[in-house]
Motif scaffolding. Structure first.
Motif, PDB file in Angstrom:
ATOM      1  N   LEU A 256     -42.116 -25.458  -4.678  1.00 34.56           N
ATOM      2  CA  LEU A 256     -41.892 -25.676  -3.247  1.00 34.56           C
ATOM      3  C   LEU A 256     -43.195 -25.542  -2.466  1.00 34.56           C
ATOM      4  CD1 LEU A 256     -40.111 -26.092  -0.752  1.00 34.56           C
ATOM      5  CD2 LEU A 256     -39.621 -23.631  -0.786  1.00 34.56           C
ATOM      6  N   ARG A 257     -44.048 -24.606  -2.852  1.00 30.92           N
ATOM      7  CA  ARG A 257     -45.343 -24.466  -2.170  1.00 30.92           C
ATOM      8  C   ARG A 257     -46.151 -25.760  -2.282  1.00 30.92           C
ATOM      9  NH1 ARG A 257     -45.104 -19.272  -4.637  1.00 30.92           N
ATOM     10  NH2 ARG A 257     -44.923 -17.616  -3.082  1.00 30.92           N
ATOM     11  N   GLY A 258     -46.164 -26.329  -3.488  1.00 30.94           N
ATOM     12  CA  GLY A 258     -46.902 -27.577  -3.671  1.00 30.94           C
ATOM     13  C   GLY A 258     -46.298 -28.716  -2.889  1.00 30.94           C
ATOM     14  N   TRP A 259     -44.970 -28.775  -2.850  1.00 34.50           N
ATOM     15  CA  TRP A 259     -44.314 -29.836  -2.072  1.00 34.50           C
ATOM     16  C   TRP A 259     -44.665 -29.700  -0.591  1.00 34.50           C
ATOM     17  CZ3 TRP A 259     -38.947 -28.404  -4.555  1.00 34.50           C
ATOM     18  CH2 TRP A 259     -39.002 -28.696  -5.920  1.00 34.50           C
ATOM     19  N   ALA A 260     -44.720 -28.455  -0.103  1.00 35.11           N
ATOM     20  CA  ALA A 260     -45.052 -28.225   1.308  1.00 35.11           C
ATOM     21  C   ALA A 260     -46.492 -28.622   1.604  1.00 35.11           C
ATOM     22  CB  ALA A 260     -44.819 -26.760   1.661  1.00 35.11           C
ATOM     23  N   GLN A 261     -47.391 -28.384   0.650  1.00 35.36           N
ATOM     24  CA  GLN A 261     -48.786 -28.782   0.859  1.00 35.36           C
ATOM     25  C   GLN A 261     -48.928 -30.289   0.921  1.00 35.36           C
ATOM     26  OE1 GLN A 261     -50.855 -26.875  -2.366  1.00 35.36           O
ATOM     27  NE2 GLN A 261     -50.912 -24.870  -1.364  1.00 35.36           N
ATOM     28  N   ARG A 262     -48.182 -30.993   0.077  1.00 41.34           N
ATOM     29  CA  ARG A 262     -48.292 -32.453   0.027  1.00 41.34           C
ATOM     30  C   ARG A 262     -47.531 -33.142   1.156  1.00 41.34           C
ATOM     31  NH1 ARG A 262     -47.742 -31.332  -5.447  1.00 41.34           N
ATOM     32  NH2 ARG A 262     -45.529 -31.885  -5.493  1.00 41.34           N
ATOM     33  N   HIS A 263     -46.414 -32.568   1.557  1.00 42.45           N
ATOM     34  CA  HIS A 263     -45.513 -33.272   2.477  1.00 42.45           C
ATOM     35  C   HIS A 263     -45.206 -32.464   3.735  1.00 42.45           C
ATOM     36  CE1 HIS A 263     -44.861 -35.830  -1.027  1.00 42.45           C
ATOM     37  NE2 HIS A 263     -44.426 -34.803  -1.705  1.00 42.45           N
ATOM     38  N   GLY A 264     -46.099 -31.531   4.099  1.00 33.05           N
ATOM     39  CA  GLY A 264     -45.832 -30.566   5.166  1.00 33.05           C
ATOM     40  C   GLY A 264     -45.088 -31.057   6.387  1.00 33.05           C
ATOM     41  N   PRO A 265     -45.543 -32.107   7.091  1.00 31.58           N
ATOM     42  CA  PRO A 265     -44.880 -32.525   8.329  1.00 31.58           C
ATOM     43  C   PRO A 265     -43.642 -33.398   8.126  1.00 31.58           C
ATOM     44  CG  PRO A 265     -46.852 -33.849   7.976  1.00 31.58           C
ATOM     45  CD  PRO A 265     -46.817 -32.827   6.869  1.00 31.58           C
ATOM     46  N   ARG A 266     -43.398 -33.807   6.905  1.00 33.30           N
ATOM     47  CA  ARG A 266     -42.246 -34.662   6.649  1.00 33.30           C
ATOM     48  C   ARG A 266     -40.962 -33.840   6.732  1.00 33.30           C
ATOM     49  NH1 ARG A 266     -42.979 -39.614   4.656  1.00 33.30           N
ATOM     50  NH2 ARG A 266     -40.885 -39.579   3.755  1.00 33.30           N
ATOM     51  N   THR A 267     -39.863 -34.523   7.033  1.00 39.56           N
ATOM     52  CA  THR A 267     -38.579 -33.847   7.153  1.00 39.56           C
ATOM     53  C   THR A 267     -38.001 -33.589   5.771  1.00 39.56           C
ATOM     54  OG1 THR A 267     -38.119 -34.901   9.278  1.00 39.56           O
ATOM     55  CG2 THR A 267     -36.240 -33.979   8.086  1.00 39.56           C
ATOM     56  N   ALA A 268     -37.731 -32.317   5.473  1.00 34.90           N
ATOM     57  CA  ALA A 268     -37.150 -31.928   4.190  1.00 34.90           C
ATOM     58  C   ALA A 268     -35.630 -31.862   4.264  1.00 34.90           C
ATOM     59  CB  ALA A 268     -37.706 -30.575   3.742  1.00 34.90           C
ATOM     60  N   LEU A 269     -35.099 -31.200   5.299  1.00 37.90           N
ATOM     61  CA  LEU A 269     -33.665 -30.964   5.421  1.00 37.90           C
ATOM     62  C   LEU A 269     -33.152 -31.425   6.772  1.00 37.90           C
ATOM     63  CD1 LEU A 269     -33.458 -27.285   4.045  1.00 37.90           C
ATOM     64  CD2 LEU A 269     -33.126 -29.401   2.750  1.00 37.90           C
ATOM     65  N   VAL A 270     -31.976 -32.040   6.755  1.00 37.83           N
ATOM     66  CA  VAL A 270     -31.281 -32.443   7.977  1.00 37.83           C
ATOM     67  C   VAL A 270     -29.868 -31.883   7.927  1.00 37.83           C
ATOM     68  CG1 VAL A 270     -30.368 -34.380   9.315  1.00 37.83           C
ATOM     69  CG2 VAL A 270     -32.631 -34.565   8.243  1.00 37.83           C
ATOM     70  N   HIS A 271     -29.452 -31.262   9.032  1.00 38.37           N
ATOM     71  CA  HIS A 271     -28.079 -30.767   9.139  1.00 38.37           C
ATOM     72  C   HIS A 271     -27.667 -30.912  10.592  1.00 38.37           C
ATOM     73  CE1 HIS A 271     -25.028 -27.459   9.718  1.00 38.37           C
ATOM     74  NE2 HIS A 271     -24.516 -28.133   8.710  1.00 38.37           N
ATOM     75  N   GLY A 272     -26.829 -31.914  10.876  1.00 39.39           N
ATOM     76  CA  GLY A 272     -26.475 -32.183  12.271  1.00 39.39           C
ATOM     77  C   GLY A 272     -27.723 -32.552  13.047  1.00 39.39           C
TER      78      GLY A 272
END
Length: 451
Positions: free
Chosen positions: A34-50
């Motif tokens: 998850l740390r690596g995913w956050a470094q690569r995709h930081g500003p992208r939307t990961a989760l949507v709920h309502g």
């Protein structure tokens, strides 16, 4: 042998070496991924709920702070925590935070009640419980308090407050049994040094898919689950432009990692979480969030087909619909439903047969229509070994029905603390007896059958 939690059955060393050499296991923990995913995709939307949208950077930060908060509240590495939440962002955050704190989430669908949850606490010796205060009219906090009063394990309850929820235990901080209660929103502290752990250790626990009996506890390691989610994501060519709808319970193996939530996050895509699994709600979410893929059971597929004529949503974004499992015993064949659903949705179909124990077969997006409509596909890995045997344990020929046995880099070698069940469900040489009947086609695909 691989370092494993007591009560788990490790893979023999020769298989450990084989799976590492083949690149199935890569030695990274899910929380560190998850740390690596956050470094690569930081500003992208990961989760949507309502109306809630959480970026990769925010998800990683929340997991970091919640992990520190869990440690501050006394959770220790290796301890088990039952997690029973609906499809809300807090489920994903808590799962990663517990792993980051070194604790082991025991993922439990929110629909299950005291008989199963109390058994999970006893079997896993869970010291913690994460659940809603109340949900769909049921008081989960009161259930947790009753379980705590009956045993010596459960001593920390972390309650998530859905909108409008209230509980008789809302103001309670500690009860006569010594169990402490905390709002999940209060589990927040400045990040401290993360607990170092091995990817060969248990990441979390799932419940077995045997619906006719009390479920067993399935320990999944970081190595094997990362392998499963990554391979499933590669098979459907998942990219950061994809949007996955978690229409099934996020605590199920299908929605979590086939490729599901974990697979989508691994490529920088977006996960849409819906609590209401009614077909009309799911179809509306597809149109609203421009969902590109989702997963349903064969029973769900029939219900979706029934409501499609009444749905006004634009479903043109959907490129792949996964249909999981074989039709239940006595149910009509799935093929006519699949043919109509694919045509009316205008998307590609993928049949999937998966179990929490790690068995996973899938059709490929480029398979002929006949393969997609008539089979449940084939394993994703050449190191997945398949046997179809008769009542005497002898392998049957192609086209003949028999029990499906599986051994591979993502299939566990035993249930947690269940020696009697393990003796029945696993062969001496490590094959998992699925209890499911199947026929193998000459090209290696499986057809799940009830006779």
């Amino acid at each position: 042998m691989t370092s494993m939690l007591g009560g788990c059955t490790p893979w023999p060393e020769e298989f450990v070496d084989r799976y590492w050499a083949a690149g199935h296991w890569r030695g990274n923990t899910l929380d560190n991924l998850l740390r690596g995913w956050a470094q690569r995709h930081g500003p992208r939307t990961a989760l949507v709920h309502g109306d809630t949208r959480i970026t990769y950077a925010h998800l990683n930060r929340r997991a970091d702070r919640m992990a520190a908060g869990f440690r501050l509240r006394g959770l220790r590495p290796g301890q088990r925590v039952v997690v029973q939440l609906p499809n809300v962002p807090e489920l994903v955050i808590a799962m990663f935070a517990l792993m980051r704190a070194g604790a082991i989430p025991v993922l439990c669908p929110v629909s299950l009640r005291a008989p199963v949850v109390s058994r999970l606490v006893r079997v896993t010796e869970a010291v913690g419980y994460v659940g809603p205060s109340t949900y769909d009219g049921f008081d989960h906090t009161a259930m947790a308090a009753d379980i705590a009063a009956q045993g010596v394990f459960l001593r920390r309850v972390f309650t998530f407050e859905p909108t409008g929820a209230s509980s008789a235990y809302g103001g309670l901080t500690v009860d006569p049994s010594g169990c402490h209660y905390f709002p999940l929103s209060s589990i927040d502290a400045p990040p401290d040094r993360a607990h170092a752990q091995s990817a060969g250790q248990v990441a979390f626990m799932l419940l077995s898919d045997n619906s006719t009996a009390v479920p067993e506890v399935v320990p999944r390691t970081h190595n094997d689950y990362a392998c499963q989610a990554r391979a499933a994501a590669e098979l459907v060519s998942l990219t950061e432009d994809d949007v996955y709808l978690a229409a099934l319970s996020a605590e199920s193996n299908f929605a979590l990692g086939c490729p599901g939530i974990v697979g989508t996050l691994s490529v920088g895509g977006t996960v849409v979480l819906v609590e209401n699994s009614e077909p009309a709600e799911c179809l509306a979410a597809i149109g609203r969030e421009r969902v590109t893929l989702t997963s349903v059971t064969s029973a769900d597929a029939r219900r979706w087909l029934e409501v499609l004529p009444t749905v006004q949503a634009d479903l043109s974004s959907l490129r792949l619909l996964q249909i999981g499992g074989a039709p239940p015993r006595g149910a009509p064949p799935i093929r006519p439903i699949a043919e109509r659903l694919g045509a009316e949705l205008g998307c590609r179909l993928q049949q999937v047969f998966g179990m929490a124990e790690g068995v996973l077969t899938l059709t490929r997006p480029d398979d002929p229509d006949e393969t997609v409509l008539a089979t449940q596909g084939r394993p994703f890995s050449p190191d997945d070994e398949i046997r179809v045997i008769d009542a005497e344990g002898k392998e049957v020929g192609d086209g003949e029905p028999g029990e499906l046995l599986v051994r591979g880099p993502c299939t566990v070698r035993g249930y947690y603390r269940a020696p009697d069940r393990n003796a029945r469900s696993f062969t001496a040489d490590g094959f998992f007896r699925t209890g499911e009947l199947a026929r193998r086609t000459p090209d290696g695909n499986l057809i799940m059958t009830d006779s």
